[in-house]
Write an enzyme that holds these catalytic residues in place. Sequence first.
Site, PDB file in Angstrom:
ATOM      1  N   ARG A 117       0.862  -1.181   0.000  1.00  0.00           N
ATOM      2  CA  ARG A 117       0.000   0.000   0.000  1.00  0.00           C
ATOM      3  C   ARG A 117       0.901   1.234   0.000  1.00  0.00           C
ATOM      4  O   ARG A 117       1.787   1.360   0.840  1.00  0.00           O
ATOM      5  CB  ARG A 117      -0.873   0.014   1.241  1.00  0.00           C
ATOM      6  CG  ARG A 117      -1.721   1.257   1.277  1.00  0.00           C
ATOM      7  CD  ARG A 117      -2.414   1.399   2.590  1.00  0.00           C
ATOM      8  NE  ARG A 117      -3.227   2.585   2.571  1.00  0.00           N
ATOM      9  CZ  ARG A 117      -3.487   3.318   3.634  1.00  0.00           C
ATOM     10  NH1 ARG A 117      -3.015   2.981   4.805  1.00  0.00           N
ATOM     11  NH2 ARG A 117      -4.239   4.386   3.543  1.00  0.00           N
ATOM     12  N   HIS A 150      -8.154   6.772  -0.046  1.00  0.00           N
ATOM     13  CA  HIS A 150      -9.046   5.614   0.151  1.00  0.00           C
ATOM     14  C   HIS A 150      -9.480   5.022  -1.188  1.00  0.00           C
ATOM     15  O   HIS A 150     -10.499   4.334  -1.271  1.00  0.00           O
ATOM     16  CB  HIS A 150     -10.339   6.008   0.909  1.00  0.00           C
ATOM     17  CG  HIS A 150     -10.167   6.257   2.366  1.00  0.00           C
ATOM     18  ND1 HIS A 150     -10.971   7.152   3.049  1.00  0.00           N
ATOM     19  CD2 HIS A 150      -9.320   5.740   3.277  1.00  0.00           C
ATOM     20  CE1 HIS A 150     -10.604   7.172   4.318  1.00  0.00           C
ATOM     21  NE2 HIS A 150      -9.610   6.330   4.491  1.00  0.00           N
ATOM     22  N   GLY A 179     -10.424   7.308   9.452  1.00  0.00           N
ATOM     23  CA  GLY A 179     -10.435   8.291   8.375  1.00  0.00           C
ATOM     24  C   GLY A 179     -11.728   8.124   7.587  1.00  0.00           C
ATOM     25  O   GLY A 179     -12.237   7.004   7.487  1.00  0.00           O
ATOM     26  N   GLU A 181      -9.391  -3.796   1.601  1.00  0.00           N
ATOM     27  CA  GLU A 181      -8.299  -3.162   0.862  1.00  0.00           C
ATOM     28  C   GLU A 181      -7.149  -4.146   0.621  1.00  0.00           C
ATOM     29  O   GLU A 181      -6.494  -4.104  -0.423  1.00  0.00           O
ATOM     30  CB  GLU A 181      -7.806  -1.921   1.616  1.00  0.00           C
ATOM     31  CG  GLU A 181      -8.851  -0.814   1.581  1.00  0.00           C
ATOM     32  CD  GLU A 181      -8.627   0.283   2.594  1.00  0.00           C
ATOM     33  OE1 GLU A 181      -8.078   1.316   2.218  1.00  0.00           O
ATOM     34  OE2 GLU A 181      -9.013   0.121   3.771  1.00  0.00           O
TER      35      GLU A 181
HETATM   36  P1  AMP Z   1     -11.828   1.491  10.848  1.00  0.00           P
HETATM   37  O1  AMP Z   1     -10.827   2.613  10.793  1.00  0.00           O
HETATM   38  O2  AMP Z   1     -12.441   1.154   9.526  1.00  0.00           O
HETATM   39  O3  AMP Z   1     -11.346   0.289  11.600  1.00  0.00           O
HETATM   40  O4  AMP Z   1     -13.059   2.045  11.744  1.00  0.00           O
HETATM   41  C1  AMP Z   1     -12.887   2.486  13.067  1.00  0.00           C
HETATM   42  C2  AMP Z   1     -14.147   3.199  13.523  1.00  0.00           C
HETATM   43  O5  AMP Z   1     -15.273   2.309  13.402  1.00  0.00           O
HETATM   44  C3  AMP Z   1     -14.083   3.623  14.995  1.00  0.00           C
HETATM   45  O6  AMP Z   1     -14.599   4.946  15.129  1.00  0.00           O
HETATM   46  C4  AMP Z   1     -15.019   2.639  15.646  1.00  0.00           C
HETATM   47  O7  AMP Z   1     -15.636   3.155  16.805  1.00  0.00           O
HETATM   48  C5  AMP Z   1     -16.058   2.440  14.558  1.00  0.00           C
HETATM   49  N1  AMP Z   1     -16.915   1.287  14.787  1.00  0.00           N
HETATM   50  C6  AMP Z   1     -16.597  -0.031  14.768  1.00  0.00           C
HETATM   51  N2  AMP Z   1     -17.671  -0.776  15.121  1.00  0.00           N
HETATM   52  C7  AMP Z   1     -18.686   0.084  15.395  1.00  0.00           C
HETATM   53  C8  AMP Z   1     -20.035  -0.054  15.819  1.00  0.00           C
HETATM   54  N3  AMP Z   1     -20.572  -1.242  16.039  1.00  0.00           N
HETATM   55  N4  AMP Z   1     -20.775   1.077  15.985  1.00  0.00           N
HETATM   56  C9  AMP Z   1     -20.243   2.293  15.769  1.00  0.00           C
HETATM   57  N5  AMP Z   1     -18.976   2.491  15.355  1.00  0.00           N
HETATM   58  C10 AMP Z   1     -18.205   1.401  15.173  1.00  0.00           C
END
Ligand code: AMP
Length: 394
Positions: A88, A177, A208, A379
């Site tokens: 990446r 992204h 992000g 990804e």
């Molecule tokens: P990522 O960077 O894609 O891993 O996403 C991280 C974000 O997803 C964080 O703000 C987490 O709090 C949110 N997230 C993961 N599961 C949940 C959920 N069940 N409800 C609300 N937010 C979530």
Amino acid sequence: MISQILVFNSGSSSFKFSLYQSDQSEPILAGLAEQLGSQQACISFEYKQNKQKFKTPNSNHEAAINFVLDQFKTLNIDTSLIKAIGHRVVHGGEFYNDSVIVNDEVLNNLESCSDLAPLHNPANIQGIKIMQNLFKDIPQIAVFDTAFHQTLPKHAYLYAVDYNWYKDYAVRRYGFHGTSHKYVAQQAKTILKLDDKHQLITIHLGNGCSACAIKDGKSVDTTMGMTPLEGLVMGTRCGDIDPSILQFIANKTNLSLDEITTKLNKQSGLLGLSGLSNDMRTLIAASATNPQAKIAIDVFCFKLAKQIMALATSLSKIDVLVFTGGIGENSAFIREEVLEHLVLLGYKVETEFNNHQKLYNGQITKANTPLAMVIKTDEELMIKNDTTRLIFSN
Ligand code: AMP
């Protein structure tokens, strides 16, 4: 003959890795090295549903990669089956509209993009160089976050500033992204059997966040800009603000431009507004009793909906609105809040679908109303697929 692809995502103090069989979509093994260079450095692995964690105090990237390769041996994984390594890379500037096999010229180009992504590109380049050293005869492939957005028309990528800033310093919107937006758009096309003239908006909501308008399979507008700071409200990033705020805050606080930029990247967004957390789960849990958590969520959803409307300017129809990323995939609450702001576009959430989207093929809106759905992003798989495509077509 079986061939394997290693996917490598190198950050400044961490790296993620996944090992795939080239014709499979699930990794054989995946892992994460974190807090590299510190006493807390550690490496976690997931292999055949078993999770293992190792402490590797003070290990740097190179030592941690060697540790990982030693573990491969312990697990009887034959590294001679690895035929290519997919990396990446965050910023490919205007050089690359597709993934590329790395050679000296590519490395030079990536280095010249480093000042556009100083937090990311140097770490990505370091990862490539370490792997080149360890796997001397194996092709290294760079897969860019920016490449998918190189189809943006000029009116979407130019800032309304002195044109010489673009000509002399490459100041323009690049978008990020891209691997995720491209992947979920392709998935949507397959799932919904859309023709080549499909149009959609993809919304990646993780720590992000960005959204993207896609027409005929091409990115035509996106919310992130020259850097990943522009656009939507994110975990710790502010998204769009009035640029005059920088000078104003510098005068009021004596913070330097560097310090303010760091605040906009690391202490703004959901964290800055709530004063509590950058994590959406924490904020949702706190929002019933904590007004700051609630307002952070309200601003997040409103600004996102507003940007979706803005992205629609580039399209003549929207076949589907796709939510992805940690928040987009997991929070029925946030999806509903956002779609409630979009009544003008006709979106009507079906609560049962939204709460149990996996049972309904991802669909979250009522039948016979504009379609919104959830698609899990991947990804790493996209990097593996691009790597396989490039090495087997050459
Ligand atoms: P990522 O960077 O894609 O891993 O996403 C991280 C974000 O997803 C964080 O703000 C987490 O709090 C949110 N997230 C993961 N599961 C949940 C959920 N069940 N409800 C609300 N937010 C979530």
